[in-house]
Motif scaffolding. Structure first.
Motif, PDB file in Angstrom:
ATOM      1  N   LEU A  77     -75.454  -5.144 -70.686  1.00 24.19           N
ATOM      2  CA  LEU A  77     -75.237  -4.240 -69.551  1.00 24.19           C
ATOM      3  C   LEU A  77     -75.854  -4.794 -68.278  1.00 24.19           C
ATOM      4  N   VAL A  78     -77.027  -5.395 -68.415  1.00 27.11           N
ATOM      5  CA  VAL A  78     -77.714  -5.943 -67.234  1.00 27.11           C
ATOM      6  C   VAL A  78     -76.969  -7.163 -66.709  1.00 27.11           C
ATOM      7  N   VAL A  79     -76.537  -8.009 -67.613  1.00 27.28           N
ATOM      8  CA  VAL A  79     -75.788  -9.202 -67.225  1.00 27.28           C
ATOM      9  C   VAL A  79     -74.457  -8.814 -66.587  1.00 27.28           C
ATOM     10  N   GLY A  80     -73.902  -7.697 -67.046  1.00 32.84           N
ATOM     11  CA  GLY A  80     -72.607  -7.247 -66.536  1.00 32.84           C
ATOM     12  C   GLY A  80     -71.443  -7.673 -67.402  1.00 32.84           C
ATOM     13  N   SER A  81     -71.744  -8.255 -68.577  1.00 32.03           N
ATOM     14  CA  SER A  81     -70.665  -8.670 -69.478  1.00 32.03           C
ATOM     15  C   SER A  81     -69.988  -7.470 -70.134  1.00 32.03           C
ATOM     16  N   VAL A  82     -70.698  -6.329 -70.150  1.00 30.63           N
ATOM     17  CA  VAL A  82     -70.116  -5.052 -70.555  1.00 30.63           C
ATOM     18  C   VAL A  82     -70.485  -4.040 -69.478  1.00 30.63           C
ATOM     19  N   SER A  83     -69.520  -3.298 -68.976  1.00 30.07           N
ATOM     20  CA  SER A  83     -69.816  -2.324 -67.920  1.00 30.07           C
ATOM     21  C   SER A  83     -70.452  -1.072 -68.514  1.00 30.07           C
ATOM     22  N   VAL A  84     -71.159  -0.336 -67.675  1.00 27.61           N
ATOM     23  CA  VAL A  84     -71.777   0.914 -68.111  1.00 27.61           C
ATOM     24  C   VAL A  84     -70.698   1.898 -68.561  1.00 27.61           C
ATOM     25  N   LYS A  85     -69.616   1.972 -67.819  1.00 21.39           N
ATOM     26  CA  LYS A  85     -68.520   2.880 -68.180  1.00 21.39           C
ATOM     27  C   LYS A  85     -67.954   2.544 -69.557  1.00 21.39           C
ATOM     28  N   THR A  86     -67.750   1.258 -69.808  1.00 19.06           N
ATOM     29  CA  THR A  86     -67.238   0.829 -71.106  1.00 19.06           C
ATOM     30  C   THR A  86     -68.217   1.185 -72.212  1.00 19.06           C
ATOM     31  N   ALA A  87     -69.503   0.987 -71.953  1.00 18.65           N
ATOM     32  CA  ALA A  87     -70.529   1.297 -72.951  1.00 18.65           C
ATOM     33  C   ALA A  87     -70.544   2.782 -73.301  1.00 18.65           C
ATOM     34  N   VAL A  88     -70.388   3.635 -72.299  1.00 15.28           N
ATOM     35  CA  VAL A  88     -70.349   5.085 -72.536  1.00 15.28           C
ATOM     36  C   VAL A  88     -69.154   5.438 -73.415  1.00 15.28           C
ATOM     37  N   ILE A  89     -68.004   4.865 -73.107  1.00 10.96           N
ATOM     38  CA  ILE A  89     -66.789   5.131 -73.893  1.00 10.96           C
ATOM     39  C   ILE A  89     -66.976   4.662 -75.339  1.00 10.96           C
ATOM     40  N   ILE A  90     -67.529   3.469 -75.500  1.00  6.28           N
ATOM     41  CA  ILE A  90     -67.739   2.914 -76.846  1.00  6.28           C
ATOM     42  C   ILE A  90     -68.687   3.796 -77.646  1.00  6.28           C
ATOM     43  N   ALA A  91     -69.796   4.215 -77.027  1.00  7.12           N
ATOM     44  CA  ALA A  91     -70.761   5.066 -77.724  1.00  7.12           C
ATOM     45  C   ALA A  91     -70.113   6.366 -78.185  1.00  7.12           C
ATOM     46  N   CYS A  92     -69.345   6.989 -77.304  1.00 11.59           N
ATOM     47  CA  CYS A  92     -68.667   8.251 -77.658  1.00 11.59           C
ATOM     48  C   CYS A  92     -67.681   8.049 -78.799  1.00 11.59           C
ATOM     49  N   MET A  93     -66.932   6.956 -78.751  1.00  8.65           N
ATOM     50  CA  MET A  93     -65.956   6.679 -79.800  1.00  8.65           C
ATOM     51  C   MET A  93     -66.632   6.413 -81.139  1.00  8.65           C
ATOM     52  N   LEU A  94     -67.742   5.693 -81.113  1.00 11.87           N
ATOM     53  CA  LEU A  94     -68.453   5.389 -82.352  1.00 11.87           C
ATOM     54  C   LEU A  94     -69.020   6.654 -82.992  1.00 11.87           C
ATOM     55  N   PHE A  95     -69.659   7.486 -82.202  1.00  7.06           N
ATOM     56  CA  PHE A  95     -70.208   8.728 -82.755  1.00  7.06           C
ATOM     57  C   PHE A  95     -69.090   9.636 -83.273  1.00  7.06           C
ATOM     58  N   ALA A  96     -67.976   9.687 -82.539  1.00  8.66           N
ATOM     59  CA  ALA A  96     -66.841  10.503 -82.978  1.00  8.66           C
ATOM     60  C   ALA A  96     -66.292  10.001 -84.313  1.00  8.66           C
ATOM     61  N   LEU A  97     -66.216   8.682 -84.474  1.00  8.88           N
ATOM     62  CA  LEU A  97     -65.749   8.100 -85.727  1.00  8.88           C
ATOM     63  C   LEU A  97     -66.681   8.478 -86.875  1.00  8.88           C
ATOM     64  N   GLY A  98     -67.985   8.386 -86.631  1.00  6.41           N
ATOM     65  CA  GLY A  98     -68.940   8.743 -87.661  1.00  6.41           C
ATOM     66  C   GLY A  98     -68.791  10.181 -88.117  1.00  6.41           C
ATOM     67  N   PHE A  99     -68.698  11.098 -87.170  1.00  8.09           N
ATOM     68  CA  PHE A  99     -68.536  12.519 -87.511  1.00  8.09           C
ATOM     69  C   PHE A  99     -67.199  12.765 -88.219  1.00  8.09           C
ATOM     70  N   PHE A 100     -66.157  12.079 -87.775  1.00  7.28           N
ATOM     71  CA  PHE A 100     -64.835  12.270 -88.380  1.00  7.28           C
ATOM     72  C   PHE A 100     -64.844  11.906 -89.865  1.00  7.28           C
ATOM     73  N   ILE A 101     -65.439  10.779 -90.198  1.00  6.81           N
ATOM     74  CA  ILE A 101     -65.473  10.349 -91.602  1.00  6.81           C
ATOM     75  C   ILE A 101     -66.317  11.300 -92.442  1.00  6.81           C
ATOM     76  N   ILE A 102     -67.468  11.712 -91.918  1.00 10.27           N
ATOM     77  CA  ILE A 102     -68.329  12.639 -92.663  1.00 10.27           C
ATOM     78  C   ILE A 102     -67.615  13.963 -92.887  1.00 10.27           C
ATOM     79  N   ALA A 103     -66.780  14.372 -91.949  1.00  9.08           N
ATOM     80  CA  ALA A 103     -66.030  15.628 -92.081  1.00  9.08           C
ATOM     81  C   ALA A 103     -65.036  15.586 -93.234  1.00  9.08           C
ATOM     82  N   LEU A 104     -64.693  14.392 -93.700  1.00 11.43           N
ATOM     83  CA  LEU A 104     -63.756  14.241 -94.811  1.00 11.43           C
ATOM     84  C   LEU A 104     -64.460  14.210 -96.166  1.00 11.43           C
ATOM     85  N   ALA A 105     -65.783  14.162 -96.155  1.00 10.30           N
ATOM     86  CA  ALA A 105     -66.559  14.009 -97.385  1.00 10.30           C
ATOM     87  C   ALA A 105     -66.456  15.245 -98.276  1.00 10.30           C
TER      88      ALA A 105
END
Length: 239
Positions: A77-105
């Motif tokens: 993020l500091v280097v700028g190779s990944v933007s802050v906006k992209t990082a926020v989107i990725i974090a949200c998608m990852l957490f959503a994926l985790g909850f989605f799979i657990i919801a199927l358990a």
């Protein structure tokens, strides 16, 4: 697009330690309640807990952005190779994926409650870990909750040896975090890759526990996951 900065942002090289946590929990559940285990849940729960882990790492860099500017200017993020906006989107998608799979358990409600506790613990750690030394306990709790999520998602019950395994990793993670914190306090890195090696050894700790409680063959699984983590760390930093 160069994918390596994204992998570094997620600390993806450390994921074999998470997979070993999931495997350990499932092996112990199988010993205590064999009917509760369907092994196709191993890759699914490994993916879910990997998503929580990587989401937590991305959130960590988002929370530490200003600190990293001064102390770890190589972070994506500091280097700028990944933007802050992209990082926020990725974090949200990852957490959503985790909850989605657990919801199927098999035990959706219990699994989601445990997953929510894991998410809250991760978020709390990322928010306060630079502000208080007490955060080392929060980090230990986050790792222990990996076992709890698996346990609740598959049984919705508290099984002694799975709780013991969670406690062992809590203590080990506590010690690892103390060593890492001391490195920051002393103001210079250790002579060797102490922290990456300790992170990789998380898998060996699980292997040792399974070797004692179940069968010595599981020590090989722990050693293999530790080796896989160390190999990954040569290409993507895990600390």
């Amino acid at each position: 697009m160069n994918i390596k900065p994204l992998l570094a942002l997620c600390r993806i090289s450390n994921l074999p330690t998470v997979w070993m946590n999931v495997l350990t929990a499932m092996v112990l559940i199988h010993q205590l309640r064999p009917e509760a285990i369907e092994w196709h849940w191993f890759p699914l729960l490994s993916l879910a807990l990997s998503a929580f882990y990587c989401g937590g790492m991305v959130l960590n860099d988002l929370c530490d952005y200003q600190w990293d500017k001064q102390h770890q200017p190589y972070r994506p993020l500091v280097v700028g190779s990944v933007s802050v906006k992209t990082a926020v989107i990725i974090a949200c998608m990852l957490f959503a994926l985790g909850f989605f799979i657990i919801a199927l358990a098999p035990f959706t409600q219990a699994g989601l409650v445990a997953a929510l506790a894991l998410f809250a613990t991760i978020a709390l750690y990322d928010w306060v870990h630079k502000k208080t030394a007490a955060s080392i306990a929060i980090m230990g709790l986050a790792r222990a909750l990996v076992f709890v999520v698996v346990l609740m998602a598959l049984t919705a019950d508290w099984l002694l040896w799975v709780v013991v395994a969670a406690g062992v990793q809590f203590i080990y993670t506590l010690s690892l975090t103390l060593v890492a914190r001391y490195e920051h306090i002393r103001g210079k890195p250790y002579a060797g890759p102490v922290i990456p090696r300790m992170i990789a050894a998380m898998a060996l700790v699980d292997g040792l526990l399974l070797a004692i409680l179940v069968s010595p063959v599981w020590l090989l699984a722990g050693a293999a996951m530790m080796l896989l983590t160390r190999v990954g760390q040569r290409y993507v930093r895990g600390d």
